[in-house]
Enzyme design. Structure first.
Site: not given
Length: 347
Positions: A58, A91, A124, A126, A189
């Site tokens: 990421c 994750w 969720v 990161v 993105y």
């Protein structure tokens, strides 16, 4: 139970990134508490109290990994590395023995989210900072985490740590980062997950318009702002280092490759070869995550063998522009044991 389609995200992404059926939208961080020197949000800076959960795949989490290395916070803020391949439970810690993070004792990062807020319906994501004693998520504010590492964790910085967010330059740094975030970090993105031709074309044009502007800015200066590495360079680097391996083909940002822009390619190689940058990059994790998880874009799950990554180690000659990478500070020390990436992720 939260909607599984929203459970596997990076950097606070909304929309069905697995199947690509909804327009891409990046949400604001739902958990925006800060870990600060004065503990104003109830989370004081304290060595060893928190765990930084990342995926090396990421780009948003990679910012935190670079900052942590440059500032020498490895011991003060231990890291948990998630598997680059997700499932619908988010994750997961399948890289660790028994599939559990050895400190938090959880199998999925979502468990820390649920400990903070039951049945939280959002993604969720990161990077995330988790409070070890309570097992609760503290923050997933990817935009703020690195700024706080630079400005709130100073008592725990290594001797010789650089000033990544110098107060006198913050206005200019913020302005540069805003354009880079909107058009490059987030722009790739927007292009990759576009569901309409017009959305894709708008994002594509934004990406390359901004890259052209950045290339022009960097033609006669080594770093984006001032003569040292700052937060602005970290944020641009984590997208550029992924560009040819992922965004050029997978996200259809294919006007040109990074390696075809003389300035940006040299700039990226310069940073890659700077301690704290390339030694956090794992191309295996990056490629397997994007090509295997984004099934709406790559339904076969085939991971490409290319591109040839050896060029990252070739001479860049950017030192001829002057500049002092760490200002009055020094390079970070060796990568801590257990955090090494074989051959810096190169073949």
């Amino acid at each position: 139970m939260s909607n599984p389609a929203h459970r596997t995200t990076e950097g606070n992404t909304e929309g069905n990134t697995e199947f690509g059926r909804k327009p891409f939208k990046r949400s604001r961080s739902h958990f925006a508490d800060r870990v600060t020197a004065d503990g104003r949000d109830g989370w004081p800076v304290e060595a060893g109290r928190y765990r930084l959960v990342v995926s090396r795949a990421c780009p948003w989490a990679s910012r935190a990994l670079v900052s942590r290395r440059l500032l020498g916070l490895e011991d003060a803020l231990p890291v948990a590395v998630a598997d680059p391949i997700q499932d619908d439970r988010s994750w997961r810690f399948t890289l660790d023995p028994d599939g559990r993070d050895p400190v938090l004792g959880i199998r999925f990062l979502s468990e820390a989210y649920d400990a903070r807020e039951t049945d939280y319906p959002g993604g969720v994501s990161v990077p995330a900072i988790v409070d070890v004693p309570s097992g609760k998520l503290v923050t997933n504010d990817f935009q703020r985490i690195t700024l706080d590492l630079a400005t709130q964790w100073t008592a725990l910085h290594r001797s010789g740590a650089p000033d990544l967010y110098p107060e006198a330059l913050r206005g200019e740094i913020d302005e540069v980062m805003e354009g880079v975030y909107r058009d490059v970090n987030n722009g790739v993105y927007r292009a990759g997950f576009a569901t309409r031709q017009s959305e894709y074309e708008d994002a594509y044009r934004d990406v390359f318009r901004r890259l052209d502007l950045v290339s022009e800015r960097l033609a006669d200066r080594r770093y984006l702002v001032g003569d040292t590495i700052t937060e602005a360079d970290i944020r641009l680097f984590t997208t550029l280092v992924r560009f040819d391996a992922v965004y050029h083909g997978h996200f259809k940002c294919n006007r040109s490759k990074l390696a075809e822009d003389r300035v940006l390619w040299a700039y990226t190689r310069d940073l890659y070869q700077t301690p704290g940058f390339g030694d956090t990059v794992d191309f295996d994790h990056i490629k397997r995550h994007y090509y295997k998880v984004h099934t709406g874009i790559n339904p076969t799950g085939i991971v490409p063998l290319g591109p040839d990554l050896s060029g990252f180690l070739s001479p860049h000659h950017r030192e001829e522009l002057g500049g002092r990478p760490f200002g009055d500070g020094t390079p970070p020390g060796p990568v801590p044991r257990g955090e090494e990436i074989p051959a810096a992720g190169l073949p």
